[in-house]
Design a protein around this motif. Structure first.
Motif, PDB file in Angstrom:
ATOM      1  N   SER A  32      -4.201   3.991 -21.924  1.00  0.00           N
ATOM      2  CA  SER A  32      -3.548   2.747 -21.547  1.00  0.00           C
ATOM      3  C   SER A  32      -4.339   2.018 -20.467  1.00  0.00           C
ATOM      4  CB  SER A  32      -2.137   3.050 -21.020  1.00  0.00           C
ATOM      5  OG  SER A  32      -1.580   1.919 -20.420  1.00  0.00           O
ATOM      6  N   LYS A  33      -4.360   0.711 -20.527  1.00  0.00           N
ATOM      7  CA  LYS A  33      -5.024  -0.081 -19.490  1.00  0.00           C
ATOM      8  C   LYS A  33      -4.209  -0.088 -18.199  1.00  0.00           C
ATOM      9  CE  LYS A  33      -7.349  -3.128 -22.705  1.00  0.00           C
ATOM     10  NZ  LYS A  33      -7.538  -4.493 -23.178  1.00  0.00           N
ATOM     11  N   GLY A  49       5.164   8.121 -12.724  1.00  0.00           N
ATOM     12  CA  GLY A  49       4.264   7.046 -12.346  1.00  0.00           C
ATOM     13  C   GLY A  49       2.805   7.420 -12.424  1.00  0.00           C
ATOM     14  N   MET A  50       2.009   6.673 -11.697  1.00  0.00           N
ATOM     15  CA  MET A  50       0.561   6.853 -11.738  1.00  0.00           C
ATOM     16  C   MET A  50       0.121   7.947 -10.773  1.00  0.00           C
ATOM     17  SD  MET A  50      -0.672   2.886 -12.152  1.00  0.00           S
ATOM     18  CE  MET A  50      -1.359   2.914 -10.551  1.00  0.00           C
ATOM     19  N   TRP A  51      -1.113   8.378 -10.959  1.00  0.00           N
ATOM     20  CA  TRP A  51      -1.694   9.439 -10.131  1.00  0.00           C
ATOM     21  C   TRP A  51      -3.007   8.941  -9.573  1.00  0.00           C
ATOM     22  CZ3 TRP A  51      -5.695  13.070 -12.133  1.00  0.00           C
ATOM     23  CH2 TRP A  51      -5.997  14.070 -11.218  1.00  0.00           C
ATOM     24  N   ASN A  52      -3.189   9.100  -8.302  1.00  0.00           N
ATOM     25  CA  ASN A  52      -4.443   8.759  -7.633  1.00  0.00           C
ATOM     26  C   ASN A  52      -5.102  10.058  -7.191  1.00  0.00           C
ATOM     27  OD1 ASN A  52      -4.137   5.923  -7.779  1.00  0.00           O
ATOM     28  ND2 ASN A  52      -2.653   6.039  -6.120  1.00  0.00           N
TER      29      ASN A  52
END
Length: 67
Positions: A32-33, A49-52
């Protein structure tokens, strides 16, 4: 295995990856973008959610594909 090997295998098998040192957190690699990894934990089955990632996450060799 390293994160590249684990991600390739997970994408091929449509599975999540995790670090042995953090077994309660699962990462689902995507193309996914908007988000590269979707995060789940054992405590909550919803997407987190997102992962950094930190450098130590990228360089680690304790990545596994979830069975």
């Amino acid at each position: 295995m390293n994160i590249i090997e684990a991600t390739k295998k997970a994408v091929d098998e449509n599975k999540a990856i995790y670090r042995k040192s953090l077994p309660h957190i699962k990462f689902v690699p995507t193309n996914s973008k908007n988000v590269a990894f979707i995060v789940f934990s054992d405590n909550d089955d919803r997407a987190g959610g997102m992962w950094n990632p930190m450098a130590k996450d990228i360089l680690s060799d304790d990545w596994e594909v979830l069975n």
